[in-house]
Scaffold this active site. Structure first.
Site, mmCIF file in Angstrom:
data_model
loop_
_atom_site.group_PDB
_atom_site.id
_atom_site.type_symbol
_atom_site.label_atom_id
_atom_site.label_comp_id
_atom_site.label_asym_id
_atom_site.label_seq_id
_atom_site.Cartn_x
_atom_site.Cartn_y
_atom_site.Cartn_z
ATOM 1 N N GLY A 53 -17.310 -7.196 4.131
ATOM 2 C CA GLY A 53 -16.930 -5.800 3.907
ATOM 3 C C GLY A 53 -17.463 -4.951 5.043
ATOM 4 N N GLY A 54 -17.083 -3.681 5.040
ATOM 5 C CA GLY A 54 -17.599 -2.773 6.064
ATOM 6 C C GLY A 54 -16.523 -2.261 6.972
ATOM 7 N N ASN A 87 -29.398 -3.107 17.293
ATOM 8 C CA ASN A 87 -29.411 -4.537 17.611
ATOM 9 C C ASN A 87 -28.674 -4.866 18.906
ATOM 10 O OD1 ASN A 87 -29.236 -7.579 16.927
ATOM 11 N ND2 ASN A 87 -27.081 -6.943 16.948
ATOM 12 N N TYR A 152 -35.362 -7.339 31.445
ATOM 13 C CA TYR A 152 -35.173 -7.558 30.000
ATOM 14 C C TYR A 152 -36.505 -7.324 29.269
ATOM 15 C CZ TYR A 152 -33.845 -9.938 25.637
ATOM 16 O OH TYR A 152 -33.592 -10.244 24.300
ATOM 17 N N ALA A 153 -37.587 -7.922 29.797
ATOM 18 C CA ALA A 153 -38.899 -7.751 29.148
ATOM 19 C C ALA A 153 -39.321 -6.280 29.174
ATOM 20 C CB ALA A 153 -39.942 -8.628 29.829
ATOM 21 N N ALA A 154 -39.048 -5.586 30.281
ATOM 22 C CA ALA A 154 -39.406 -4.158 30.357
ATOM 23 C C ALA A 154 -38.626 -3.366 29.311
ATOM 24 C CB ALA A 154 -39.121 -3.632 31.765
HETATM 25 P P1 NDP Z 1 -25.200 -11.675 20.814
HETATM 26 O O1 NDP Z 1 -24.791 -11.714 22.238
HETATM 27 O O2 NDP Z 1 -24.446 -12.453 19.822
HETATM 28 O O3 NDP Z 1 -25.261 -10.172 20.302
HETATM 29 C C1 NDP Z 1 -25.296 -9.036 21.100
HETATM 30 C C2 NDP Z 1 -24.392 -8.017 20.447
HETATM 31 O O4 NDP Z 1 -24.545 -6.773 21.132
HETATM 32 C C3 NDP Z 1 -22.932 -8.428 20.543
HETATM 33 O O5 NDP Z 1 -22.354 -8.309 19.264
HETATM 34 C C4 NDP Z 1 -22.323 -7.433 21.518
HETATM 35 O O6 NDP Z 1 -20.990 -7.135 21.145
HETATM 36 C C5 NDP Z 1 -23.252 -6.227 21.352
HETATM 37 N N1 NDP Z 1 -23.326 -5.402 22.555
HETATM 38 C C6 NDP Z 1 -23.760 -5.751 23.788
HETATM 39 N N2 NDP Z 1 -23.620 -4.729 24.644
HETATM 40 C C7 NDP Z 1 -23.092 -3.706 23.925
HETATM 41 C C8 NDP Z 1 -22.697 -2.387 24.252
HETATM 42 N N3 NDP Z 1 -22.814 -1.879 25.487
HETATM 43 N N4 NDP Z 1 -22.189 -1.604 23.264
HETATM 44 C C9 NDP Z 1 -22.053 -2.086 22.015
HETATM 45 N N5 NDP Z 1 -22.402 -3.323 21.642
HETATM 46 C C10 NDP Z 1 -22.904 -4.128 22.605
HETATM 47 O O7 NDP Z 1 -26.718 -12.137 20.806
HETATM 48 P P2 NDP Z 1 -27.894 -11.909 19.742
HETATM 49 O O8 NDP Z 1 -27.379 -11.780 18.383
HETATM 50 O O9 NDP Z 1 -28.873 -12.954 20.044
HETATM 51 O O10 NDP Z 1 -28.507 -10.529 20.242
HETATM 52 C C11 NDP Z 1 -28.771 -9.447 19.376
HETATM 53 C C12 NDP Z 1 -30.076 -8.798 19.791
HETATM 54 O O11 NDP Z 1 -31.126 -9.734 19.609
HETATM 55 C C13 NDP Z 1 -30.152 -8.354 21.247
HETATM 56 O O12 NDP Z 1 -30.745 -7.076 21.329
HETATM 57 C C14 NDP Z 1 -31.064 -9.393 21.883
HETATM 58 O O13 NDP Z 1 -31.750 -8.886 22.996
HETATM 59 C C15 NDP Z 1 -31.975 -9.704 20.731
HETATM 60 N N6 NDP Z 1 -32.690 -10.967 20.837
HETATM 61 C C16 NDP Z 1 -32.001 -12.157 20.942
HETATM 62 C C17 NDP Z 1 -32.688 -13.341 21.056
HETATM 63 C C18 NDP Z 1 -32.001 -14.663 21.199
HETATM 64 O O14 NDP Z 1 -32.669 -15.678 21.446
HETATM 65 N N7 NDP Z 1 -30.695 -14.760 21.053
HETATM 66 C C19 NDP Z 1 -34.162 -13.367 21.064
HETATM 67 C C20 NDP Z 1 -34.774 -12.075 20.914
HETATM 68 C C21 NDP Z 1 -34.053 -10.932 20.811
HETATM 69 P P3 NDP Z 1 -19.850 -6.757 22.228
HETATM 70 O O15 NDP Z 1 -20.030 -7.706 23.374
HETATM 71 O O16 NDP Z 1 -18.568 -6.918 21.501
HETATM 72 O O17 NDP Z 1 -20.117 -5.339 22.585
#
Ligand code: NDP
Length: 255
Positions: A53-54, A87, A152-154
């Site tokens: 949903g949503g 996120n 990324y870390a910053a």
């Molecule tokens: P995904 O790449 O699956 O998720 C990232 C999501 O962010 C995608 O759905 C993407 O959708 C969206 N996104 C990216 N850029 C934009 C933008 N400019 N505007 C709107 N949406 C955006 O990877 P994760 O689920 O792993 O990542 C989610 C979060 O978790 C991130 O912040 C990541 O840094 C963090 N994280 C991930 C880790 C890992 O090991 N995977 C570890 C620690 C943290 P779309 O491209 O359609 O815009």
């Protein structure tokens, strides 16, 4: 736990179409929340909306004007925002001496400045809610340095500074502000990291995946649903006194 502890609450998730965002959508929906799912690509958002949903809403979070319009679209369908999950994020890698300003700006713009803008766009609603929740998806890269990913870390360290400051600033309100700090999670972002490592080092994708997986002390990738579960837990009314926390979910890597 009550059957639908978040019934009637509006949860807006950025990057809600894939990985951790999609898992948060699943868990928040199971807890009864109404969802708004934001991202750049409509297809994955629509797929998640079909399952849980949503309202899927196209939004590039680096575009300030679009954030405000998208949040208004979300409110028009689901009402004021009670729960905001920041996120959306991207990762890139480069040795520092080869890092470009463009790459730095892309990472900081998406992972940190957009988090500021999304928080600002929702803060009025969150403070009016009797159960306002702001959850940032940070990283273990928020609490230690990462070779070849200093930008990324910053950006992720900055997210914790923002989170802690807002938690302190609004401590007397009904809103809490927290972060989850995952290790390597089984999501498309990790798939992209595997492909990058394989391309740069010439190792097979299997070897590259093992190397990344073994960076988690558990020797396995974290299940995205485990992150979604903690996000949903932070959103529960009973979590009202968890404020300013950075919760690591990394299989013991930072123990
Ligand atoms: P995904 O790449 O699956 O998720 C990232 C999501 O962010 C995608 O759905 C993407 O959708 C969206 N996104 C990216 N850029 C934009 C933008 N400019 N505007 C709107 N949406 C955006 O990877 P994760 O689920 O792993 O990542 C989610 C979060 O978790 C991130 O912040 C990541 O840094 C963090 N994280 C991930 C880790 C890992 O090991 N995977 C570890 C620690 C943290 P779309 O491209 O359609 O815009």
């Amino acid at each position: 736990m009550a059957e639908s502890p978040l019934a009637g609450r509006h949860a807006l998730i950025t990057g809600g179409g894939t990985g951790i965002g999609a898992a948060a959508a699943a868990q928040l929906s199971a807890a009864g929340a109404r969802l708004s799912l934001l991202g750049r690509r409509m297809e994955p958002l629509q797929a998640v909306a079909e399952s849980y949903g949503g309202k899927p809403i196209q939004c590039d979070v680096t575009d300030n004007a679009r954030i405000n319009a998208a949040f208004d679209e979300a409110r028009a369908v689901n009402g004021p925002i009670d729960l905001l999950v920041v996120n959306a994020g991207i990762a890139e890698s480069a040795p520092f001496h080869k890092m470009t300003r463009e790459s730095w700006d892309r990472i900081i713009g998406t992972n940190l400045t957009a988090a500021f803008e999304c928080s600002r766009a929702a803060i009025g609603d969150l403070l009016k809610s009797d159960n306002g929740r702001l959850v940032f998806v940070a990283s273990v890269a928020s609490i230690r340095g990462v070779p070849y990913a200093s930008h990324y870390a910053a950006s992720k360290h900055g997210l914790l500074g923002l989170m802690r400051s807002l938690a302190a600033e609004y401590a007397k309100s009904n809103m809490t502000v927290n972060a989850v700090c995952p290790g390597y999670v089984d999501t498309p972002m990790t798939d992209q990291s595997v492909a990058r490592v394989s391309e740069i080092t010439g190792r097979s994708e299997g070897d590259a995946r093992s190397a990344i997986t073994n960076m988690n002390a558990s020797g396995r990738l974290v299940d995205p649903q485990a992150i979604g579960n903690v996000i949903a837990m932070l959103c529960l009314p009973l979590s009202q006194d968890i404020n300013g926390a950075a919760i690591t979910i990394d299989g013991g890597t930072s123990a």
